[in-house]
Enzyme design. Sequence first.
Site, PDB file in Angstrom:
ATOM      1  N   GLU A   1      18.787  11.545 -24.217  1.00  0.00           N
ATOM      2  CA  GLU A   1      18.565  12.935 -23.809  1.00  0.00           C
ATOM      3  C   GLU A   1      17.327  13.038 -22.936  1.00  0.00           C
ATOM      4  O   GLU A   1      16.323  12.367 -23.233  1.00  0.00           O
ATOM      5  CB  GLU A   1      18.415  13.823 -25.054  1.00  0.00           C
ATOM      6  CG  GLU A   1      19.660  13.851 -25.913  1.00  0.00           C
ATOM      7  CD  GLU A   1      19.525  14.758 -27.137  1.00  0.00           C
ATOM      8  OE1 GLU A   1      18.455  15.393 -27.308  1.00  0.00           O
ATOM      9  OE2 GLU A   1      20.478  14.836 -27.924  1.00  0.00           O
TER      10      GLU A   1
ATOM     11  N   HIS B   1      21.530  20.152 -26.556  1.00  0.00           N
ATOM     12  CA  HIS B   1      20.708  20.081 -27.773  1.00  0.00           C
ATOM     13  C   HIS B   1      19.996  21.411 -28.031  1.00  0.00           C
ATOM     14  O   HIS B   1      18.777  21.469 -28.220  1.00  0.00           O
ATOM     15  CB  HIS B   1      19.692  18.945 -27.686  1.00  0.00           C
ATOM     16  CG  HIS B   1      19.252  18.453 -29.037  1.00  0.00           C
ATOM     17  ND1 HIS B   1      18.807  17.178 -29.263  1.00  0.00           N
ATOM     18  CD2 HIS B   1      19.177  19.075 -30.257  1.00  0.00           C
ATOM     19  CE1 HIS B   1      18.489  17.025 -30.539  1.00  0.00           C
ATOM     20  NE2 HIS B   1      18.702  18.173 -31.164  1.00  0.00           N
TER      21      HIS B   1
ATOM     22  N   ARG C   1      22.859  13.946 -34.644  1.00  0.00           N
ATOM     23  CA  ARG C   1      22.151  12.979 -33.811  1.00  0.00           C
ATOM     24  C   ARG C   1      23.157  12.197 -32.976  1.00  0.00           C
ATOM     25  O   ARG C   1      24.196  11.779 -33.482  1.00  0.00           O
ATOM     26  CB  ARG C   1      21.322  12.009 -34.672  1.00  0.00           C
ATOM     27  CG  ARG C   1      20.037  12.608 -35.215  1.00  0.00           C
ATOM     28  CD  ARG C   1      19.055  12.925 -34.094  1.00  0.00           C
ATOM     29  NE  ARG C   1      17.789  13.475 -34.562  1.00  0.00           N
ATOM     30  CZ  ARG C   1      17.527  14.768 -34.650  1.00  0.00           C
ATOM     31  NH1 ARG C   1      18.468  15.660 -34.349  1.00  0.00           N
ATOM     32  NH2 ARG C   1      16.336  15.183 -35.036  1.00  0.00           N
TER      33      ARG C   1
END
Length: 323
Positions: free
Chosen positions: A268, A287, A239
């Site tokens: 993000e 990601h 994270r």
Amino acid sequence: MTVRLVLLDPMTPSAMEKFSAFLPAGWELATSATRGEEDQIKAISHATYAITGDVPVTAAMLRAGAANGLKAVHKWGVGYDNIDLATARELKVRILRTTGSNAVAVAETALALIMALQRNIVTGHVGIEHGEWLKGRLPAPSMTLSGKTIGLVGLGYIGKQVARLVRGFGCTILYNKPTRLDPAEERELGVTYVDRKDLFTRSDVISFHCALSADTAGMVNRQSLQLMRKNAILINTARGGLIVEDDLIEALENGALRGAGLDVFATEPLPQDHPFRHTRNLVMTPHIGASSADAYAPSVKRMIGNLECVEAGMEPPALDVLV
């Protein structure tokens, strides 16, 4: 009665068609128009069930959904810090996840980032693209992974997979987590428990595989980075909130850290003006650590199976239940 499943992360028509192939009879699929709050509330307000990957599921969204019959929200993956669990409990909306389903994919992504930095793969590739032959002139030294000390912060499903992978390189593996493993499992994995400070001090590579919590938020900061070896690298596929990003940039720019590999970020998608885009010795991916074409079908089937349990008034597997 039609069961309406909504994918909160906006999906393309082709992605929707692919997902729809796994739906039970009588279920229909929709997606949010955008990641914006207004569109998210509109989407979840028409959902019997919702699935989220990265999109935050806020109190306002849960209240709008619950007022219109929302029964459950399923996380695509395992990290649940983007979901308001307290409000879900209050409203009796079930929150589920697919524990361990992406462990191999994320672990391999972490290893790929490690190798890209150790061997200067990305820098060399970009140099050739720009007409430069950087042999002998790379900004950071190329190093082997074999025999190095790897520090794993978090040793759940993903961390254990990373440990198994790097054992093949003859690495010494240190780990830190809130609850120490049983000694027999430590021996099986070839790992040694140390406190967090010792892990930062002794590791050549530190890879993060822990949840984002009050204890772990911002754990990578100026103070902890100063503990690390100058030639060490840092990997984060967990994270973004684990890292104080300005402090990491400072460490990379002044050479206190040899490199970093990031698949996750505090915000993000990464903002266009984010300084990470111009930071040296940094390898980034958007990601995608959990993404794997060959793991897609098992993950989707498992999510749908969990939601079918709720629809039938049955309890999903305890491993996948958050609320």
